[in-house]
Scaffold this motif. Sequence first.
Motif, PDB file in Angstrom:
ATOM      1  N   ILE A  29       0.837  -1.210   0.025  1.00  0.00           N
ATOM      2  CA  ILE A  29       0.086  -0.082   0.090  1.00  0.00           C
ATOM      3  C   ILE A  29       0.822   1.304  -0.147  1.00  0.00           C
ATOM      4  O   ILE A  29       1.878   1.235   0.959  1.00  0.00           O
ATOM      5  CB  ILE A  29      -0.832   0.127   1.293  1.00  0.00           C
ATOM      6  N   VAL A  30       0.637   2.120  -0.946  1.00  0.00           N
ATOM      7  CA  VAL A  30       1.426   3.369  -1.026  1.00  0.00           C
ATOM      8  C   VAL A  30       0.638   4.410  -1.135  1.00  0.00           C
ATOM      9  O   VAL A  30      -0.465   4.377  -1.883  1.00  0.00           O
ATOM     10  CB  VAL A  30       2.403   3.393  -2.215  1.00  0.00           C
ATOM     11  N   CYS A  31       0.888   5.739  -0.781  1.00  0.00           N
ATOM     12  CA  CYS A  31       0.313   6.820  -0.821  1.00  0.00           C
ATOM     13  C   CYS A  31       0.400   7.400  -2.113  1.00  0.00           C
ATOM     14  O   CYS A  31       1.388   7.191  -2.716  1.00  0.00           O
ATOM     15  CB  CYS A  31       0.477   7.869   0.304  1.00  0.00           C
ATOM     16  N   LYS A  32      -0.381   8.443  -2.646  1.00  0.00           N
ATOM     17  CA  LYS A  32       0.059   9.039  -4.032  1.00  0.00           C
ATOM     18  C   LYS A  32       1.023   9.842  -4.107  1.00  0.00           C
ATOM     19  O   LYS A  32       1.663   9.776  -5.007  1.00  0.00           O
ATOM     20  CB  LYS A  32      -1.412   9.890  -4.469  1.00  0.00           C
ATOM     21  N   LYS A  33       1.594  10.263  -3.038  1.00  0.00           N
ATOM     22  CA  LYS A  33       2.663  11.240  -2.946  1.00  0.00           C
ATOM     23  C   LYS A  33       3.788  10.427  -3.288  1.00  0.00           C
ATOM     24  O   LYS A  33       4.670  10.466  -4.037  1.00  0.00           O
ATOM     25  CB  LYS A  33       2.815  12.121  -1.769  1.00  0.00           C
ATOM     26  N   CYS A  34       4.078   9.087  -2.480  1.00  0.00           N
ATOM     27  CA  CYS A  34       5.071   8.169  -2.840  1.00  0.00           C
ATOM     28  C   CYS A  34       5.295   7.632  -3.942  1.00  0.00           C
ATOM     29  O   CYS A  34       6.110   7.505  -4.803  1.00  0.00           O
ATOM     30  CB  CYS A  34       5.121   7.155  -1.807  1.00  0.00           C
ATOM     31  N   GLN A  35       4.009   7.440  -4.594  1.00  0.00           N
ATOM     32  CA  GLN A  35       3.714   6.643  -5.885  1.00  0.00           C
ATOM     33  C   GLN A  35       4.329   7.699  -7.005  1.00  0.00           C
ATOM     34  O   GLN A  35       5.001   7.391  -7.790  1.00  0.00           O
ATOM     35  CB  GLN A  35       2.522   6.395  -6.099  1.00  0.00           C
ATOM     36  N   SER A  36       4.224   9.091  -6.883  1.00  0.00           N
ATOM     37  CA  SER A  36       4.235   9.952  -7.909  1.00  0.00           C
ATOM     38  C   SER A  36       5.805  10.336  -7.730  1.00  0.00           C
ATOM     39  O   SER A  36       6.559  10.733  -8.743  1.00  0.00           O
ATOM     40  CB  SER A  36       3.574  11.250  -7.875  1.00  0.00           C
ATOM     41  N   ASN A  37       6.592  10.024  -6.739  1.00  0.00           N
ATOM     42  CA  ASN A  37       7.944  10.456  -6.217  1.00  0.00           C
ATOM     43  C   ASN A  37       8.847   9.379  -7.182  1.00  0.00           C
ATOM     44  O   ASN A  37      10.071   9.680  -7.132  1.00  0.00           O
ATOM     45  CB  ASN A  37       8.247  10.667  -4.995  1.00  0.00           C
ATOM     46  N   ILE A  38       8.497   8.380  -7.491  1.00  0.00           N
ATOM     47  CA  ILE A  38       9.443   7.261  -8.014  1.00  0.00           C
ATOM     48  C   ILE A  38       9.735   7.616  -9.513  1.00  0.00           C
ATOM     49  O   ILE A  38       8.758   8.037 -10.281  1.00  0.00           O
ATOM     50  CB  ILE A  38       8.598   5.781  -7.855  1.00  0.00           C
ATOM     51  N   PRO A  39      11.051   7.321  -9.985  1.00  0.00           N
ATOM     52  CA  PRO A  39      11.365   7.638 -11.342  1.00  0.00           C
ATOM     53  C   PRO A  39      10.600   6.666 -12.079  1.00  0.00           C
ATOM     54  O   PRO A  39      10.411   7.051 -13.297  1.00  0.00           O
ATOM     55  CB  PRO A  39      12.754   7.372 -11.302  1.00  0.00           C
ATOM     56  N   ASN A  40      10.547   5.215 -11.956  1.00  0.00           N
ATOM     57  CA  ASN A  40       9.789   4.560 -13.030  1.00  0.00           C
ATOM     58  C   ASN A  40       8.083   4.301 -12.281  1.00  0.00           C
ATOM     59  O   ASN A  40       8.155   3.783 -11.389  1.00  0.00           O
ATOM     60  CB  ASN A  40      10.470   3.186 -12.705  1.00  0.00           C
ATOM     61  N   PRO A  41       7.298   5.023 -13.001  1.00  0.00           N
ATOM     62  CA  PRO A  41       5.831   5.015 -12.673  1.00  0.00           C
ATOM     63  C   PRO A  41       5.249   3.278 -12.768  1.00  0.00           C
ATOM     64  O   PRO A  41       4.304   3.323 -12.233  1.00  0.00           O
ATOM     65  CB  PRO A  41       4.916   5.602 -13.465  1.00  0.00           C
ATOM     66  N   THR A  42       5.888   2.463 -13.335  1.00  0.00           N
ATOM     67  CA  THR A  42       5.287   1.005 -13.351  1.00  0.00           C
ATOM     68  C   THR A  42       6.160   0.193 -12.403  1.00  0.00           C
ATOM     69  O   THR A  42       5.807  -1.028 -12.287  1.00  0.00           O
ATOM     70  CB  THR A  42       5.722   0.574 -14.538  1.00  0.00           C
ATOM     71  N   SER A  43       7.057   0.873 -11.222  1.00  0.00           N
ATOM     72  CA  SER A  43       7.600  -0.080 -10.350  1.00  0.00           C
ATOM     73  C   SER A  43       6.829   0.357  -8.872  1.00  0.00           C
ATOM     74  O   SER A  43       6.617   1.465  -8.827  1.00  0.00           O
ATOM     75  CB  SER A  43       8.899   0.223 -10.416  1.00  0.00           C
ATOM     76  N   CYS A  44       6.832  -0.392  -8.147  1.00  0.00           N
ATOM     77  CA  CYS A  44       6.412  -0.384  -6.556  1.00  0.00           C
ATOM     78  C   CYS A  44       7.677   0.542  -5.825  1.00  0.00           C
ATOM     79  O   CYS A  44       8.591   0.210  -6.050  1.00  0.00           O
ATOM     80  CB  CYS A  44       6.319  -1.588  -5.907  1.00  0.00           C
ATOM     81  N   PRO A  45       7.130   1.436  -5.064  1.00  0.00           N
ATOM     82  CA  PRO A  45       8.049   2.397  -4.633  1.00  0.00           C
ATOM     83  C   PRO A  45       8.699   1.659  -3.437  1.00  0.00           C
ATOM     84  O   PRO A  45       9.876   2.160  -2.996  1.00  0.00           O
ATOM     85  CB  PRO A  45       7.166   3.659  -3.983  1.00  0.00           C
ATOM     86  N   TYR A  46       8.075   0.733  -2.884  1.00  0.00           N
ATOM     87  CA  TYR A  46       8.428  -0.028  -1.564  1.00  0.00           C
ATOM     88  C   TYR A  46       9.287  -1.099  -2.073  1.00  0.00           C
ATOM     89  O   TYR A  46      10.627  -1.442  -1.514  1.00  0.00           O
ATOM     90  CB  TYR A  46       7.102  -0.859  -0.984  1.00  0.00           C
ATOM     91  N   CYS A  47       9.239  -1.996  -2.824  1.00  0.00           N
ATOM     92  CA  CYS A  47       9.995  -3.271  -3.258  1.00  0.00           C
ATOM     93  C   CYS A  47      10.837  -2.960  -4.575  1.00  0.00           C
ATOM     94  O   CYS A  47      11.469  -4.041  -5.023  1.00  0.00           O
ATOM     95  CB  CYS A  47       9.097  -4.633  -3.005  1.00  0.00           C
ATOM     96  N   LYS A  48      10.122  -1.902  -5.407  1.00  0.00           N
ATOM     97  CA  LYS A  48      11.009  -1.585  -6.637  1.00  0.00           C
ATOM     98  C   LYS A  48      10.918  -2.867  -7.770  1.00  0.00           C
ATOM     99  O   LYS A  48      11.205  -2.644  -9.010  1.00  0.00           O
ATOM    100  CB  LYS A  48      12.460  -1.548  -6.735  1.00  0.00           C
ATOM    101  N   LYS A  49       9.799  -3.696  -7.523  1.00  0.00           N
ATOM    102  CA  LYS A  49       9.293  -4.538  -8.682  1.00  0.00           C
ATOM    103  C   LYS A  49       8.135  -3.988  -9.371  1.00  0.00           C
ATOM    104  O   LYS A  49       7.764  -2.969  -9.007  1.00  0.00           O
ATOM    105  CB  LYS A  49       8.686  -5.851  -7.714  1.00  0.00           C
ATOM    106  N   ASN A  50       8.243  -4.551 -10.617  1.00  0.00           N
ATOM    107  CA  ASN A  50       7.114  -3.765 -11.684  1.00  0.00           C
ATOM    108  C   ASN A  50       5.832  -4.366 -11.033  1.00  0.00           C
ATOM    109  O   ASN A  50       5.500  -5.350 -10.477  1.00  0.00           O
ATOM    110  CB  ASN A  50       7.271  -4.611 -13.030  1.00  0.00           C
ATOM    111  N   ALA A  51       4.848  -3.289 -11.115  1.00  0.00           N
ATOM    112  CA  ALA A  51       3.649  -3.406 -10.460  1.00  0.00           C
ATOM    113  C   ALA A  51       2.661  -2.666 -11.101  1.00  0.00           C
ATOM    114  O   ALA A  51       2.818  -1.665 -11.837  1.00  0.00           O
ATOM    115  CB  ALA A  51       3.729  -3.077  -9.043  1.00  0.00           C
TER     116      ALA A  51
END
Length: 190
Positions: A29-51
Motif C-alpha cells: 500500500i502506497v500513498c499517491k505522493k510516494c507513488q508520484s515520487n518514483i522515477p519509474n511509474p510502473t515499479s513499486c516504490p517499496y519493493c521496486k518490482k514492476n507493479a
Amino acid sequence: MSSDWIHCNCCQSTPVQNVQFAFTSCGHIVCKKCQSNIPNPTSCPYCKKNAKFMEINRTLKPEMQMYFRNPRDLANEYMKNLSSVLDFQHGHRSRFARAQQEKNNKMMKFATAAQGEIKKRIDSEKRAITECKEFRSENEKLKLHNEQLESLLAARDLEITRLRNNPSYSSPIAGSRMEYQRSDSGLGDT
C-alpha cells in the motif's frame, strides 16, 4: 472499510482527508505522493518490482475489497455462506445416498432372485442327470434282458427247425407229450 491499519508502506502516513492510497499488484500500500515520487511509474516504490496500481476506494473489485474489510464481518458473511453451502451439499448428498441405497436394494433383490433361479436350474439339471443315469441303467438292463430273450428265441427256433427236419428227433418235452397222448388214446405206454 476499516482503516485503522492502512498506511503507506514507504512513508508510514495514514489516511487523512483528500489523501489517496493505492494497492499494488505486489501486495503493498502506497500513498499517491510516494507513488508520484518514483522515477519509474510502473515499479513499486517499496519493493521496486514492476507493479500495477489500483486506487483504494469503494470501486475496487470485490476480490480486492475483501482485504480491506473488517475480518469479523467477513467471517460472519463467510459463515452464512458456508452454512448455505453445507446445507445445499448435505441435501444433495442425502438424495444421492438414498438413490444409491435404492439402487443397491434393487440390485440385491435382483441378485437374490437370480441366485434362486440359478439354484432351481442347478437342482433341475441334477434331477435330469439322475433321471438320465437311471434311464441308461434301465436301458442297459433291458438290452441285457432283450439279448437273453433273443438267445432263448434263437434256441427255440433251432429246436423247432431240428424237429421239423428230423422226425426221429424227440425232444424231452415233445416225447412226454407224445407218450401222454398215446396213453390217452388207449394204445398203451411204449
